[in-house]
Structures are given as C-alpha cells and as structure tokens.
Scaffold this motif. Structure first.
Motif, PDB file in Angstrom:
ATOM      1  N   GLY A  91       5.961  -9.807  -8.855  1.00  0.00           N
ATOM      2  CA  GLY A  91       5.716  -8.413  -8.529  1.00  0.00           C
ATOM      3  C   GLY A  91       4.998  -8.256  -7.207  1.00  0.00           C
ATOM      4  O   GLY A  91       4.790  -9.222  -6.457  1.00  0.00           O
ATOM      5  N   ILE A  92       4.593  -7.017  -6.955  1.00  0.00           N
ATOM      6  CA  ILE A  92       3.965  -6.628  -5.704  1.00  0.00           C
ATOM      7  C   ILE A  92       2.786  -5.714  -6.040  1.00  0.00           C
ATOM      8  O   ILE A  92       2.835  -4.965  -7.020  1.00  0.00           O
ATOM      9  CB  ILE A  92       5.001  -5.935  -4.774  1.00  0.00           C
ATOM     10  CG1 ILE A  92       4.413  -5.651  -3.404  1.00  0.00           C
ATOM     11  CG2 ILE A  92       5.598  -4.704  -5.417  1.00  0.00           C
ATOM     12  CD1 ILE A  92       5.471  -5.224  -2.367  1.00  0.00           C
ATOM     13  N   ALA A  93       1.741  -5.776  -5.230  1.00  0.00           N
ATOM     14  CA  ALA A  93       0.545  -4.966  -5.466  1.00  0.00           C
ATOM     15  C   ALA A  93       0.065  -4.405  -4.129  1.00  0.00           C
ATOM     16  O   ALA A  93       0.449  -4.883  -3.058  1.00  0.00           O
ATOM     17  CB  ALA A  93      -0.551  -5.804  -6.116  1.00  0.00           C
ATOM     18  N   ALA A  94      -0.792  -3.405  -4.218  1.00  0.00           N
ATOM     19  CA  ALA A  94      -1.406  -2.843  -3.016  1.00  0.00           C
ATOM     20  C   ALA A  94      -2.777  -2.288  -3.356  1.00  0.00           C
ATOM     21  O   ALA A  94      -3.011  -1.813  -4.483  1.00  0.00           O
ATOM     22  CB  ALA A  94      -0.537  -1.749  -2.406  1.00  0.00           C
ATOM     23  N   MET A  95      -3.663  -2.347  -2.377  1.00  0.00           N
ATOM     24  CA  MET A  95      -4.993  -1.750  -2.466  1.00  0.00           C
ATOM     25  C   MET A  95      -5.117  -0.792  -1.278  1.00  0.00           C
ATOM     26  O   MET A  95      -4.545  -1.053  -0.210  1.00  0.00           O
ATOM     27  CB  MET A  95      -6.083  -2.814  -2.360  1.00  0.00           C
ATOM     28  CG  MET A  95      -6.036  -3.862  -3.436  1.00  0.00           C
ATOM     29  SD  MET A  95      -7.377  -5.073  -3.297  1.00  0.00           S
ATOM     30  CE  MET A  95      -7.104  -5.753  -1.670  1.00  0.00           C
ATOM     31  N   ALA A  96      -5.881   0.269  -1.468  1.00  0.00           N
ATOM     32  CA  ALA A  96      -6.093   1.205  -0.370  1.00  0.00           C
ATOM     33  C   ALA A  96      -7.502   1.779  -0.433  1.00  0.00           C
ATOM     34  O   ALA A  96      -8.074   1.930  -1.518  1.00  0.00           O
ATOM     35  CB  ALA A  96      -5.080   2.357  -0.444  1.00  0.00           C
ATOM     36  N   VAL A  97      -8.030   2.060   0.733  1.00  0.00           N
ATOM     37  CA  VAL A  97      -9.322   2.723   0.878  1.00  0.00           C
ATOM     38  C   VAL A  97      -9.120   3.847   1.884  1.00  0.00           C
ATOM     39  O   VAL A  97      -8.360   3.691   2.859  1.00  0.00           O
ATOM     40  CB  VAL A  97     -10.395   1.739   1.407  1.00  0.00           C
ATOM     41  CG1 VAL A  97     -11.723   2.437   1.608  1.00  0.00           C
ATOM     42  CG2 VAL A  97     -10.551   0.559   0.481  1.00  0.00           C
ATOM     43  N   CYS A  98      -9.777   4.981   1.629  1.00  0.00           N
ATOM     44  CA  CYS A  98      -9.684   6.067   2.606  1.00  0.00           C
ATOM     45  C   CYS A  98     -11.031   6.736   2.759  1.00  0.00           C
ATOM     46  O   CYS A  98     -11.879   6.686   1.864  1.00  0.00           O
ATOM     47  CB  CYS A  98      -8.620   7.084   2.207  1.00  0.00           C
ATOM     48  SG  CYS A  98      -9.077   8.126   0.826  1.00  0.00           S
ATOM     49  N   LEU A  99     -11.201   7.359   3.911  1.00  0.00           N
ATOM     50  CA  LEU A  99     -12.381   8.181   4.193  1.00  0.00           C
ATOM     51  C   LEU A  99     -11.897   9.575   4.524  1.00  0.00           C
ATOM     52  O   LEU A  99     -11.058   9.760   5.425  1.00  0.00           O
ATOM     53  CB  LEU A  99     -13.161   7.611   5.382  1.00  0.00           C
ATOM     54  CG  LEU A  99     -14.347   8.443   5.868  1.00  0.00           C
ATOM     55  CD1 LEU A  99     -15.436   8.515   4.807  1.00  0.00           C
ATOM     56  CD2 LEU A  99     -14.900   7.872   7.161  1.00  0.00           C
ATOM     57  N   LEU A 100     -12.401  10.558   3.772  1.00  0.00           N
ATOM     58  CA  LEU A 100     -12.091  11.957   4.023  1.00  0.00           C
ATOM     59  C   LEU A 100     -13.326  12.618   4.628  1.00  0.00           C
ATOM     60  O   LEU A 100     -14.452  12.289   4.233  1.00  0.00           O
ATOM     61  CB  LEU A 100     -11.707  12.680   2.727  1.00  0.00           C
ATOM     62  CG  LEU A 100     -10.537  12.126   1.928  1.00  0.00           C
ATOM     63  CD1 LEU A 100     -10.308  12.983   0.683  1.00  0.00           C
ATOM     64  CD2 LEU A 100      -9.293  12.027   2.754  1.00  0.00           C
ATOM     65  N   THR A 101     -13.104  13.504   5.584  1.00  0.00           N
ATOM     66  CA  THR A 101     -14.203  14.251   6.191  1.00  0.00           C
ATOM     67  C   THR A 101     -13.851  15.723   6.169  1.00  0.00           C
ATOM     68  O   THR A 101     -12.679  16.098   6.086  1.00  0.00           O
ATOM     69  CB  THR A 101     -14.469  13.771   7.633  1.00  0.00           C
ATOM     70  OG1 THR A 101     -13.261  13.826   8.376  1.00  0.00           O
ATOM     71  CG2 THR A 101     -15.026  12.366   7.662  1.00  0.00           C
ATOM     72  N   ARG A 102     -14.867  16.564   6.264  1.00  0.00           N
ATOM     73  CA  ARG A 102     -14.663  18.011   6.317  1.00  0.00           C
ATOM     74  C   ARG A 102     -14.112  18.388   7.679  1.00  0.00           C
ATOM     75  O   ARG A 102     -14.588  17.930   8.694  1.00  0.00           O
ATOM     76  CB  ARG A 102     -15.961  18.764   6.089  1.00  0.00           C
ATOM     77  CG  ARG A 102     -16.465  18.735   4.683  1.00  0.00           C
ATOM     78  CD  ARG A 102     -15.768  19.786   3.869  1.00  0.00           C
ATOM     79  NE  ARG A 102     -16.392  19.837   2.536  1.00  0.00           N
ATOM     80  CZ  ARG A 102     -15.844  20.360   1.500  1.00  0.00           C
ATOM     81  NH1 ARG A 102     -14.659  20.892   1.583  1.00  0.00           N
ATOM     82  NH2 ARG A 102     -16.444  20.353   0.342  1.00  0.00           N
TER      83      ARG A 102
END
Length: 157
Positions: A145-156
């Motif tokens: 199989g295949i996997a993914a990780m993600a991180v994000c930063l949201l700002t106003r």
C-alpha cells in the motif's frame, strides 16, 4: 495561527495507476478506496480540518455515502479551503510526505505541488511534497500500500 496534521493510508488493489496529490501516476496497481484514494490529499484535508477543529475527512465525506464513490479528492481539498476561508483562515503553508516503495513520487512531486496549490489558491512555494520509503519495512515496504502524512499552518487573513 492554527496547526493541523493528517495521515492516510490505502492498500493497493487492481488497477494501472494511483492518484497522488491530484496527479495520475502510472503504477502496476491501483488503490482500494471509496473515492479515488488520493492519500496525499486525504492527509492534507485531515490536517486542514484538524487545524479548524472540524473533525476529519470521513465526517465530511463518509465512505458509506454513494455520492463519494470514485470521487475526485481534489473536490475534498477545495471544500476544506472553502471551510477555512469561511472562518477567515488561509493556508500559510502545507508539507506533505508520501510513503511508499513504488511508484516513485519524485518525478511527479512538482506537478503535485502545483495541483495542490491551485486547489488551495496559494502560490506553489507554500506547498511542499516529498517522498520517502520505509526501507522495505511494514506494509508500505512490502509494496502492499501507500501512505501519506501532512502538516499545515493556517493564519487569519
């Protein structure tokens, strides 16, 4: 600021390609999934929804709902962007890591960055897509199989 992280995985099944980061990548297998099984977008959606404290992708697009059968996951990502914008948030940056032995992600990473950035309505310089293997360990290492990780930063704003 709000930070979110996400993770997704799909087993390989019948098929001749996988969709990763909104890009069709030739492969000797497909993925088993209700939608198109785009692990990069699913992980990124979960990161965004987590940053917004709005649950996870399964709550917004339940796999039990037939309307999402074979759906293009790019619509999920655009929905998450719209949810963020509705509440005054925008993506500052996103970092996605795809984990698999094959297919090779590197040759497609720039196209993935551009596709994700377009759906998020940001400059591609705010989106990172990279790949790693698991050194032949675990289900990704065995080519299951295949996997993914993600991180994000949201700002106003």
């Amino acid at each position: 600021m709000r930070i979110g992280q996400g993770y997704d995985v799909h087993a390989f099944g019948e098929g001749d390609h996988v969709v990763v980061g909104g890009v069709r990548v030739p492969h000797e297998r497909g993925v088993l999934a209700h939608s198109d099984g785009d692990v990069a977008i699913h992980a990124l959606c979960d990161a965004m929804l987590g940053a917004l404290a709005l649950g996870d992708i399964g709550q917004h697009f339940p796999p039990t709902d037939p309307q999402w059968k074979d759906a293009d996951s790019r619509a999920f990502l655009r929905h998450c962007r719209e949810l963020a914008a509705r509440d005054g948030w925008s993506l500052s940056n996103a970092d996605v890591t795809v984990i698999c032995e094959r297919p090779k992600i590197g040759p497609h990473a720039q196209a993935m960055r551009e596709t994700l950035a377009a759906d998020l309505q940001v400059d591609a310089g705010r989106v990172s897509v990279k790949a790693t293997t698991s050194e032949k360990l675990g289900f990704t290492g065995r080519g299951e199989g295949i996997a993914a990780m993600a991180v994000c930063l949201l700002t106003r704003g």
